[in-house]
Design a protein around this motif. Structure first.
Motif, PDB file in Angstrom:
ATOM      1  N   MET A   1       0.820  -1.209   0.000  1.00 14.92           N
ATOM      2  CA  MET A   1       0.000   0.000   0.000  1.00 14.92           C
ATOM      3  C   MET A   1       0.855   1.262   0.000  1.00 14.92           C
ATOM      4  N   LEU A   2       2.008   1.212   0.646  1.00 14.76           N
ATOM      5  CA  LEU A   2       2.920   2.365   0.596  1.00 14.76           C
ATOM      6  C   LEU A   2       3.468   2.556  -0.822  1.00 14.76           C
ATOM      7  N   ASP A   3       3.755   1.454  -1.503  1.00 13.42           N
ATOM      8  CA  ASP A   3       4.242   1.553  -2.880  1.00 13.42           C
ATOM      9  C   ASP A   3       3.184   2.155  -3.804  1.00 13.42           C
TER      10      ASP A   3
ATOM     11  N   ILE B   1       2.001   6.654   8.175  1.00 16.58           N
ATOM     12  CA  ILE B   1       3.263   6.280   7.559  1.00 16.58           C
ATOM     13  C   ILE B   1       3.291   6.857   6.145  1.00 16.58           C
ATOM     14  N   SER B   2       4.383   7.533   5.786  1.00 11.36           N
ATOM     15  CA  SER B   2       4.512   8.139   4.463  1.00 11.36           C
ATOM     16  C   SER B   2       5.835   7.741   3.826  1.00 11.36           C
TER      17      SER B   2
ATOM     18  N   GLY C   1      13.276   7.267   2.259  1.00 17.10           N
ATOM     19  CA  GLY C   1      12.779   6.143   3.053  1.00 17.10           C
ATOM     20  C   GLY C   1      11.344   6.339   3.486  1.00 17.10           C
ATOM     21  N   TYR C   2      11.151   6.457   4.817  1.00 18.31           N
ATOM     22  CA  TYR C   2       9.795   6.490   5.367  1.00 18.31           C
ATOM     23  C   TYR C   2       9.712   7.478   6.529  1.00 18.31           C
ATOM     24  N   ALA C   3       8.543   8.079   6.676  1.00 19.19           N
ATOM     25  CA  ALA C   3       8.244   8.940   7.820  1.00 19.19           C
ATOM     26  C   ALA C   3       7.154   8.273   8.643  1.00 19.19           C
ATOM     27  N   PHE C   4       7.372   8.194   9.947  1.00 26.28           N
ATOM     28  CA  PHE C   4       6.446   7.545  10.879  1.00 26.28           C
ATOM     29  C   PHE C   4       5.962   8.598  11.857  1.00 26.28           C
TER      30      PHE C   4
ATOM     31  N   ARG D   1       9.239  10.378  13.141  1.00 31.31           N
ATOM     32  CA  ARG D   1      10.563   9.782  13.030  1.00 31.31           C
ATOM     33  C   ARG D   1      10.770   9.296  11.600  1.00 31.31           C
ATOM     34  N   TYR D   2      12.028   9.232  11.201  1.00 40.14           N
ATOM     35  CA  TYR D   2      12.357   8.887   9.823  1.00 40.14           C
ATOM     36  C   TYR D   2      13.227   7.641   9.781  1.00 40.14           C
ATOM     37  N   TYR D   3      12.940   6.777   8.802  1.00 39.94           N
ATOM     38  CA  TYR D   3      13.679   5.530   8.651  1.00 39.94           C
ATOM     39  C   TYR D   3      14.096   5.366   7.193  1.00 39.94           C
ATOM     40  N   THR D   4      15.288   4.832   7.009  1.00 37.86           N
ATOM     41  CA  THR D   4      15.785   4.640   5.651  1.00 37.86           C
ATOM     42  C   THR D   4      15.471   3.259   5.103  1.00 37.86           C
ATOM     43  N   ASP D   5      15.100   2.318   5.973  1.00 41.41           N
ATOM     44  CA  ASP D   5      14.805   0.971   5.490  1.00 41.41           C
ATOM     45  C   ASP D   5      13.496   0.471   6.083  1.00 41.41           C
TER      46      ASP D   5
END
Length: 223
Positions: free
Chosen positions: A43-45, A66-67, A72-75, A82-86
């Protein structure tokens, strides 16, 4: 003796399945699935933004956004992001917040705004005797910095007419309200048939930036 409030159905997934059974209502429900890693990634894709919410819950408690981002991603949860690269790190953070509870993942809708803040709508529909009547029709504007509009989370109430006029125009106020009333009546027939005994319903609607109306959920014990 307490006031009778009718049957209470907490399972958001069961109510979603019921509403999806009718094509006229189902076309107004954002794609929703039980939460899982594969569903989240897919769904994110596709949509780039999703909402994750508990199957049983109210008042915006436990809701996450979640975006996808360029890196990567923002939570987002409550007032923090918070931000995540994986994807693995993102999933671990979500699961830590879920604490093993069942959740749903729902397509994120980019809501129309009032003064730069997202707004959605609550229609409270109550049965007295054999008659259903609308008891409230209001807009809820999110508190600055939040994506949820719930009053418990600091949202601000306005009339539905003011919210629609501010997001779009005065000319669309009755058009949008009429469509939400129509969906409320039709959805209530479905819910009452599937869950006999309900007598108080709270519909949460959103209008996206293109003007389409969405049903986010229906509560059987609305505040």
């Amino acid at each position: 003796m307490g006031v009778r409030t009718g049957r209470h159905v907490t399972d958001k997934w069961a109510k979603t399945i019921a509403l999806l059974s009718h094509p006229k209502v189902g076309s107004h429900i954002p794609l929703t699935k039980p939460f899982g890693a594969d569903q989240l990634r897919s769904m994110l894709d596709t949509y780039w933004m999703v909402i994750i919410k508990p199957v049983n819950g109210s008042g915006g408690v436990g809701v996450m956004k979640i975006s996808r981002t360029p890196t990567g991603y923002a939570f987002s949860y409550l007032t923090g992001t918070r931000y995540y690269t994986d994807f693995g790190s993102l999933l671990a953070a979500i699961n830590k917040q879920r604490k093993g509870k069942p959740y749903l993942v729902q397509r994120g809708i980019f809501l129309a705004e009032v003064r730069g803040k997202p707004v959605d709508y609550r229609v409270k529909y109550v049965k007295t005797g054999s008659k259903w009547r609308i008891k409230a029709f209001v807009g809820k504007i999110a508190r600055p910095g939040l994506f949820v509009t719930n009053i418990r989370q600091g949202g601000t109430l306005i009339t539905a007419a003011k919210g629609i006029a501010a997001s779009f125009s005065d000319n669309l106020v009755e058009v949008k309200k009429s469509k939400m009333r129509e969906l409320t009546i039709l959805s209530t027939e479905i819910i009452e048939n599937r869950f006999p005994g309900v007598s108080r319903l709270g519909y949460d609607y959103g209008i996206d930036k293109q003007g389409k109306i969405w049903i986010f959920e229906v509560n059987t014990r609305p505040q």
